[in-house]
Enzyme design. Structure first.
Site, mmCIF file in Angstrom:
data_model
loop_
_atom_site.group_PDB
_atom_site.id
_atom_site.type_symbol
_atom_site.label_atom_id
_atom_site.label_comp_id
_atom_site.label_asym_id
_atom_site.label_seq_id
_atom_site.Cartn_x
_atom_site.Cartn_y
_atom_site.Cartn_z
ATOM 1 N N HIS A 363 0.831 -1.203 0.000
ATOM 2 C CA HIS A 363 0.000 0.000 0.000
ATOM 3 C C HIS A 363 0.865 1.253 0.000
ATOM 4 O O HIS A 363 0.538 2.250 -0.635
ATOM 5 C CB HIS A 363 -0.921 0.013 1.223
ATOM 6 N N ARG A 470 -8.539 4.720 -9.137
ATOM 7 C CA ARG A 470 -8.543 3.496 -8.317
ATOM 8 C C ARG A 470 -9.225 3.810 -6.987
ATOM 9 O O ARG A 470 -8.578 4.273 -6.043
ATOM 10 C CB ARG A 470 -7.118 3.018 -8.066
ATOM 11 N N ARG A 506 -13.195 3.364 -11.099
ATOM 12 C CA ARG A 506 -13.218 1.899 -11.042
ATOM 13 C C ARG A 506 -13.768 1.504 -9.681
ATOM 14 O O ARG A 506 -13.284 2.004 -8.654
ATOM 15 C CB ARG A 506 -11.809 1.351 -11.210
ATOM 16 N N GLU A 605 -8.948 -7.855 -17.799
ATOM 17 C CA GLU A 605 -7.734 -8.207 -17.053
ATOM 18 C C GLU A 605 -7.485 -9.706 -17.051
ATOM 19 O O GLU A 605 -6.507 -10.175 -16.484
ATOM 20 C CB GLU A 605 -7.843 -7.709 -15.607
ATOM 21 N N ASN A 628 -1.569 -4.746 -16.334
ATOM 22 C CA ASN A 628 -0.762 -5.336 -15.255
ATOM 23 C C ASN A 628 -1.270 -6.730 -14.920
ATOM 24 O O ASN A 628 -0.504 -7.691 -14.834
ATOM 25 C CB ASN A 628 -0.826 -4.476 -13.988
ATOM 26 N N ASP A 629 -2.588 -6.808 -14.722
ATOM 27 C CA ASP A 629 -3.152 -8.119 -14.418
ATOM 28 C C ASP A 629 -3.205 -8.999 -15.664
ATOM 29 O O ASP A 629 -2.890 -10.183 -15.606
ATOM 30 C CB ASP A 629 -4.563 -7.965 -13.819
ATOM 31 N N ARG A 639 2.788 -10.820 -10.955
ATOM 32 C CA ARG A 639 3.303 -9.457 -11.123
ATOM 33 C C ARG A 639 4.054 -8.961 -9.899
ATOM 34 O O ARG A 639 4.770 -7.970 -9.957
ATOM 35 C CB ARG A 639 2.152 -8.489 -11.473
ATOM 36 N N CYS A 676 -4.907 0.815 -19.586
ATOM 37 C CA CYS A 676 -4.569 1.595 -18.389
ATOM 38 C C CYS A 676 -3.556 0.922 -17.461
ATOM 39 O O CYS A 676 -3.405 1.325 -16.325
ATOM 40 C CB CYS A 676 -5.833 1.960 -17.611
HETATM 41 C C1 PEP Z 1 -4.108 -3.428 -14.142
HETATM 42 O O1 PEP Z 1 -4.270 -4.547 -13.657
HETATM 43 O O2 PEP Z 1 -3.463 -3.198 -15.175
HETATM 44 C C2 PEP Z 1 -4.699 -2.247 -13.483
HETATM 45 C C3 PEP Z 1 -4.672 -1.056 -14.060
HETATM 46 O O3 PEP Z 1 -5.206 -2.407 -12.256
HETATM 47 P P1 PEP Z 1 -4.312 -2.555 -10.926
HETATM 48 O O4 PEP Z 1 -2.897 -2.265 -11.308
HETATM 49 O O5 PEP Z 1 -4.871 -1.594 -9.965
HETATM 50 O O6 PEP Z 1 -4.546 -3.981 -10.574
HETATM 51 MG MG MG Z 2 -5.749 -4.872 -12.142
#
Ligand code: PEP
Ligand code: MG
Length: 746
Positions: A363, A470, A506, A605, A628-629, A639, A676
């Site tokens: 966090h 977020r 989101r 995702e 990212n996910d 990740r 994103c």
């Molecule tokens: C992602 O997964 O790319 C994303 C933008 O969400 P977070 O990084 O908050 O999981």
């Molecule tokens: Mg994500």
């Protein structure tokens, strides 16, 4: 024949105190100390080796060995028995040194005459300072009692070294906390910063390692432990339901009541240490163990013991975290670890952050990224080494921290900062210009946000709205569940700040690495693939309903964009949409104004959604790829796991093919699409995303300038053909070809 001698460590410490009391140079003190230890231990030899750099020990004083060898004899870490003690942090005790493992004969010292050898590490809170050695001609194994006595003395020597008692000539005797030191860690938030150290928790300084009156010291220890116990019980009775926090507090209670811990500290005091030094001695031992155990649970518990020891030291010394020191104007925060709320309290006043622990997805890392403060984690032992006010350079790009750097490093670093400043100027000059490529394609660049602190960046970065807000950050930084009214007020302010630009909110993405401190954590075998995000929202809809209501109220009749995280199949989106319809109906009945228009989107995702039926694409108002996910599930590579995270390139042909498939499906179904994830903010990756058809990218604000600057100099058609040519050649990743193309053009 083996014969043991009775050693009185108290007497030895008493004499040590007298040496301390005299006004003498560091070398004289060391000479006196080796003499008195040899006398007390009834050995012919006593020597003190101190580190002159990270892996070289130097003989700094000796009674018994050749005096000419002092400051001449040097050993590498791990070399000879002395080096072995230093490397392992363990005592070596042998009655036959020449046959002991690792023995190395140093002729200049004249040590060939001695059979018995006992070497004890001089270390303080896990930091190695040197080695204390006694040797004798007579072949004998030192008794446990003798080893313990020398350990106690070594502990006091470590405290004395910390206090600067042995400062003299040469690197081995230079004052501590004054030399340049480089820390290599892991980068979390890029960027460079220079400033002065601000310790989140200043170290406790023990100025009286030797007990004047052991009975009084025992009494002080007992009183302090009692205060500690009462404090822990109070924390337990007021703690919330967070399982991790309760685990820690239970461990605190267990240690605070541990007879073994108490007994060892009492023994230390009976051997002549003050109460503070006794606590530190056991803390050092726990830290040494911490470096050796690999079991995560045990490490956590040793960590708890370490925290508890710090609390005990603060009680004993009366040194709180408030030292009266003034925060420098350019603070670089140094801490072992820090929570998100504490970090937010410092806010943007910090220039940089360096932590000993932490993780990329913690966090605190999320907050540091949101505040765009360079953050380096895993900088081992920096909080032991740094002093408030030390000059420090943080290189968040490379994951480095230069503490008290020398001039050459400072000059190179300043050049780097100047170059970055120039680049920033360039970015500022195109802030109000569109991200339009040479081939005339407009790309929308939006920013990711999550905190009120992000909002000024909307203006300064030139972002065209917020592509990802977020919302969980507001939940993560609090110690309690935020109220609906609080949230709607906040959402309203976010929309105010965005003026007429859109903000995509989101809904709560918790679970996986994002665990709310006040919600019951579920113990899952694999949280990243577990009960998270929309899955929680639909199964326990209370919080999601409250949040949707807050969003509708926050909109105050304006447009509202919402997207649902981690949708893996159509029915989840349909169910979430039904929740939104219900929320709107409720608000209508209650007489609240409804948003002028609403867009509901899904985050893509999981690979499953890329292959969902066309109906899904027609149902959603837009799709945003959470790269990212998506990337972690595409490559099955966590990740958060450093080891595998970097193994798979975003510009890997398989991944780009997959993304192109999503672009194609959205184009044929007329579904607006954006990207994103973090890759949207990396110029080369962003250029490739644009080349394969993404027209909206959302990224951290600081990335907008660099991405825009590159896009404005690019012909997407040319770049696309570089990518496709490379793909057709069968290459695994197009990165080299793309880099070569870009280098050739600029
Ligand atoms: C992602 O997964 O790319 C994303 C933008 O969400 P977070 O990084 O908050 O999981
Ligand atoms: Mg994500």
């Amino acid at each position: 024949m083996t014969k043991t001698f009775k050693t009185d460590s108290r007497q030895m410490l008493g004499r040590l105190r007298d040496v301390m009391a005299e006004d003498a140079a560091g070398q004289t003190r060391l000479d006196q100390i080796t003499r008195l230890i040899a006398e007390e231990m009834r050995t012919e030899v006593c020597s003190i080796y101190l580190f002159r750099d990270e892996d070289t020990l130097e003989l700094c004083a000796t009674e018994g060995l050749n005096p000419q060898a002092v400051h001449e004899t040097r050993l590498k870490l791990g070399e000879g028995l002395v080096g072995r003690v230093a490397r392992t942090g363990q005592v070596v005790n042998t009655d036959d040194a020449p046959s002991a493992k690792g023995f190395r004969f140093m002729p200049e010292t004249g040590e060939e005459a001695y059979s018995s050898f006992m070497g004890v590490p001089i270390q303080r809170l896990g930091e190695k300072l040197g080695v204390l050695v006694v040797q004798s001609k007579q072949s004998r194994l030192f008794s446990e009692e003798e080893v313990y006595a020398v350990e106690v003395v070594a502990m006091v020597l470590a405290e004395m070294a910390e206090l600067g008692v042995f400062v003299g000539e040469g690197a081995a005797m230079s004052a501590r906390h004054q030399q340049a030191k480089l820390f290599r860690g892991t980068t979390v938030q890029e960027g460079t910063a220079q400033g002065h150290v601000w310790l989140h928790e200043p170290r406790v300084v023990v100025t009286n390692p030797i007990a004047e009156d052991p009975a009084r010291e025992l009494e002080r220890l007992h009183e302090a432990v009692e205060t500690l116990r009462v404090g822990v019980d109070r924390m337990l009775s007021t703690a919330g339901g967070d399982k991790d926090q309760l685990d820690v507090l239970e461990a605190y209670r267990m240690f605070a009541n541990s007879k073994g811990w108490m007994r060892r500290m009492e023994e230390d005091i009976n051997s002549g240490l003050s109460a503070e030094a006794a606590v530190e001695k056991e803390q050092s031992a726990a830290r040494a163990r911490m470096n050796q155990v690999s079991d995560a649970y045990l490490r956590d518990r040793l960590h708890d013991l370490d925290d508890l020891s710090n609390r005990l030291l603060r009680i004993l010394t009366g040194q709180g975290t408030e030292t009266g020191a003034e925060m420098p104007p350019d603070p670089i925060l140094i801490a072992r670890n820090i929570g998100p709320a504490e970090l937010l309290d410092y806010g943007r006043s910090l220039r940089g952050i360096v932590l000993e622990e932490g993780s990329v997805g913690s966090h605190a890392a999320i907050v540091a990224r949101a505040l765009a403060i360079p953050l380096v984690i895993h900088a081992a032992r920096i909080s032991n080494e740094a002093l408030n006010g030390d000059y420090i350079l943080v290189d968040g790009d490379q994951g480095l921290a230069h503490l008290r750097p020398d001039d050459a490093v400072v000059a190179a670093f300043r050049d780097k900062i100047a170059m970055q400043a120039q680049a920033q100027e360039r970015y500022a000059s195109i802030r109000d210009k569109p991200a339009e490529t040479l081939c005339g394609q407009r790309i929308k660049l939006k920013m990711n946000a999550g905190l009120m602190a992000d909002l000024p960046s909307l203006e300064s970065s030139g972002a065209e709205g917020v592509g990802l807000f977020r919302t969980e950050l507001q939940f993560l930084i609090r110690s309690h569940m935020p109220k609906r009214a609080e949230l709607s007020e906040l959402y309203s302010r976010v929309m105010d700040a965005a003026k007429d630009q859109r903000v995509v909110f989101r809904t709560l993405d918790i679970g996986s690495d994002k665990v709310l401190p006040y919600m019951q954590a579920t113990d899952e075998p694999n949280p990243a693939m577990g009960w998270r995000a929309i899955r929680v929202g639909l199964d326990k809809p209370g919080v999601m309903r409250m949040q949707l209501q807050a969003l509708i109220r926050g909109a105050k009749g304006r447009h509202l964009s919402i997207m649902f995280p981690f949708v893996a199949q159509r029915s989840e989106f349909t169910a979430a949409r039904a929740e939104m319809d219900k929320a709107l109906e409720r608000e209508r009945i209650l007489g609240h104004p409804l948003p002028a228009s609403i867009e509901l989107g899904a985050m893509l995702e999981t690979p499953s959604l890329a292959f969902a039926p066309d109906d899904f694409y027609s149902e959603v108002d837009f799709i945003s790829v959470g790269g990212n996910d998506l990337k972690q599930f595409f490559f099955a590579a966590d990740r958060e796991n450093e080891r595998v995270r970097k193994r798979y390139d975003t510009l890997n042909v398989s991944f780009l093919n997959f993304l192109e498939g999503i672009v194609y499906r959205c184009a044929t179904t007329g579904t607006p699409l954006s990207f994103c994830g973090e890759d949207a903010g990396r110029p080369v990756e962003a250029a490739c995303l644009a080349a394969i058809g993404f027209r909206t990218l959302s990224m951290r604000p600081a990335s907008i300038g660099p991405v825009k600057s590159l896009l404005r100099r690019l012909d997407l058609g040319e770049l696309r053909s570089v990518i496709h040519t490379e793909r057709d050649r069968g290459t695994q990743s197009v990165r080299s070809a793309v880099m070569e193309y870009l280098r050739g053009r600029f």
